[in-house]
Design a protein around this motif. Sequence first.
Motif: not given
Length: 225
Positions: A114-123
């Motif tokens: 999560x700390x490396x995910x940004x706006x627009x990321x997809x899990x």
Amino acid sequence: MKNIIITGTSRGIGLELALKFAQNGHRVLALSRKVSHKLLGHPNITCLQADISVAGDLEEISDFLQSSWKHADALIHNAGALVSKPFAELTFQDFENMYKVNVFAVAMLTQKVLPFLQNGSHVVTISSMGGIQGSMKFPGLTAYSSSKGAVITLSEVLAEEYKAQGISFNTLAIGSVQTEMLAEAFPGYLAPLSAYEMADYIYDFTLNGNKYYNGKVLQVSSTTP
């Protein structure tokens, strides 16, 4: 070029996904307990031999992201475990092992990424039709199907919790695909879809599905099982 993290890349759908993303110019962090020789040497693939249910291995993944990538665009939870036996024969350890891989590891790896995910990321979480309420169920798959139901709810809650950050969480509940795991659950059964074909669908959904969905469970199944 996107940075894509994929679990369970030693065989089946995960292996095909890693190759497809890499061949299309994306960078892949391939996570599995065993490393497939088919992934080694590809310039766009980094293989980490990791058991995502082990805390120390999760730290190694976090360290890699911190030192190398700095950010990730997508996380695909594809790794899974299966046990097939009558309910009366299931042990506490059977249930513990199933949930440790299929649920707890998904939650803990998501925390690390999560700390490396940004706006627009997809899990994207790969679940199963067996985890869908009201779907056809099969004897012997109590631990597996219930764990797949749990991970669906996990994804739904995370979508709500992180929507303000613009991080999308979706689940694909897949039906029968010709993989080693299917052969373990249904010996002799031939599925209508290959691992390559399902990987093709998941590839497109990972890159584009979050434009249309968040907190959703999509049933990707042409047959049952």
